[in-house]
Design an enzyme around this catalytic site. Structure first.
Site, PDB file in Angstrom:
ATOM      1  N   HIS A  18       0.819  -1.225   0.000  1.00 19.78           N
ATOM      2  CA  HIS A  18       0.000   0.000   0.000  1.00 19.78           C
ATOM      3  C   HIS A  18       0.851   1.274   0.000  1.00 19.78           C
ATOM      4  CE1 HIS A  18      -3.735  -2.127   0.464  1.00 19.78           C
ATOM      5  NE2 HIS A  18      -3.407  -2.640   1.636  1.00 19.78           N
ATOM      6  N   ASP A  42      -2.801 -10.385  -2.523  1.00 15.91           N
ATOM      7  CA  ASP A  42      -3.368  -9.975  -1.240  1.00 15.91           C
ATOM      8  C   ASP A  42      -4.863  -9.696  -1.416  1.00 15.91           C
ATOM      9  OD1 ASP A  42      -2.131  -8.647   1.531  1.00 15.91           O
ATOM     10  OD2 ASP A  42      -3.993  -7.672   0.896  1.00 15.91           O
ATOM     11  N   HIS A  65      -6.447  -7.181  -0.347  1.00 14.18           N
ATOM     12  CA  HIS A  65      -6.600  -5.753  -0.645  1.00 14.18           C
ATOM     13  C   HIS A  65      -5.755  -5.367  -1.851  1.00 14.18           C
ATOM     14  CE1 HIS A  65      -7.339  -6.221   3.737  1.00 14.18           C
ATOM     15  NE2 HIS A  65      -8.334  -5.376   3.493  1.00 14.18           N
ATOM     16  N   ASP A  96      -4.497 -12.932   3.461  1.00 15.55           N
ATOM     17  CA  ASP A  96      -5.755 -12.488   4.054  1.00 15.55           C
ATOM     18  C   ASP A  96      -6.964 -12.832   3.187  1.00 15.55           C
ATOM     19  OD1 ASP A  96      -4.743 -10.702   2.231  1.00 15.55           O
ATOM     20  OD2 ASP A  96      -5.016  -8.922   3.468  1.00 15.55           O
TER      21      ASP A  96
END
Length: 345
Positions: A161, A197, A199, A286
């Site tokens: 990120h 991931d 996200h 995740d």
């Protein structure tokens, strides 16, 4: 397969984070890395190495000099302002209509200028941990560049990120992007960066979206409903010279293994057609059905098949650890995927 890990990565020890408008217990905690480390040892995949120190130069190949300097000196600056808290959170940002071409002199202004959310506290050990995490990614990439078929950078804090000049999403230095750029600087002409991931890897996309020497692909939760909300839509395909070298696969809440694998298959075909010389994988775990902050439904038994498909790309591969917050299951799930990859070598 060699694994790279440093205990310095545990020195970032947040206790709280901002989530859903509330101050809650942090989920990106040192135990995440510790349990993966334990399971990698138990799996007997190979040596576990300390990272080398690559210095600042590889960091400033993907991040701006003023941003890296901000992270490096932040805690001393924070204390010099008379702050006595254990964790620092931003509270104001240069959003639309405000200037972002100036770095304020006041520490609160700097916090806002170099962040994009309030969910990632800076602590006394953040820089040391983040720098060690980046060195972990670089050392794993160097192993692959030197002839290893695959290496695992057990990075923590995660990185995908973090953008050129901002942190957020628990990420401070973009480990996967630093490793990708280093491979290019060492002579690779094309590198694929695949983010799996839960996200979207908004920082990685932003770093490379104007370029054609990196194919960035991300399989993730639909940002219309999930963090980071403002990047990761299917119509984002790159900009300028990079048009056509970004591919996003946003998926709905509740996605199980079959549609998730369909998206991965499409991404793998894109990588094959691209002609990448090396593959860097942002390995987020995740996607697991019991992850506390995620909403996909992949099971432990699904992960070996994911690893097997990635191995079939037959590319020199650097795995870089990203998210995964179901701590009790994280080591088992990570080694299941890595084990599936190794089973096809």
């Amino acid at each position: 397969m060699k694994t790279v890990f440093s205990s310095l990565q545990l020195n970032h020890r947040p206790t709280k984070e901002m989530a859903d408008g509330q101050l809650v217990d942090a989920v990106e905690i040192p135990r995440r890395a510790e349990i993966v480390h334990e399971h990698v040892k138990l799996a007997g995949f190979g040596e576990i190495l300390e990272p080398k120190d690559f210095g600042r130069a590889p960091l400033t190949r993907v991040h701006t000099e003023d941003y890296v300097s901000f992270l490096e000196t932040f805690w001393a600056d924070w204390l010099a302002e008379g702050r006595d808290g254990k964790e620092a959170f931003p509270f104001v940002w240069p959003v639309r209509g405000l200037r972002d071409d100036r770095v304020p002199e006041h520490i609160d202004g700097k916090l806002g200028r170099f962040s994009f959310d309030a969910g990632s506290p800076l602590t006394v050990g953040t820089w040391e941990a983040a720098a060690a995490s980046a060195n972990t990614a670089l050392t794993a990439a160097e192993l692959v560049k030197s002839g290893d078929r695959v290496a695992f950078g057990l990075c923590r804090p995660p990185g995908h990120h973090a953008g050129p000049d901002y942190y957020g999403g628990y990420c401070f230095l973009n480990n996967a992007s630093v490793a990708t750029q280093w491979l290019l600087d060492q002579g690779a002409s094309k590198v694929a960066l695949l983010d799996i991931d839960y996200h979207h890897g908004n920082g990685s996309q932003t770093i490379f979206e104007h370029r054609s020497d990196v194919l960035f692909l991300s399989v993730h939760a639909d940002p219309a409903h999930e963090y980071p909300y403002f990047l990761g839509y299917a119509d984002e395909t790159g900009k300028g010279e990079g048009e056509g070298y970004t591919a996003n696969y946003p998926l709905p809440f509740g996605t199980p293994i079959t549609p998730w694998m369909d998206a991965l298959e499409h991404a793998c075909k894109r990588i094959k057609a691209y002609g990448a010389e090396a593959l860097v994988i942002s390995l987020g775990m995740d996607t697991f059905e019991r992850d506390p902050i995620s909403k996909f439904k992949l099971k432990t038994d699904d992960f070996p098949g994911v690893g097997e498909r990635l191995a079939q790309l037959n590319l020199p591969t650097t795995f870089i650890m990203e998210g995964g917050y179901a701590v009790d299951d994280l080591g088992r799930n990570t080694t299941a995927l890595l084990g599936g990859f190794l089973s096809r070598l």
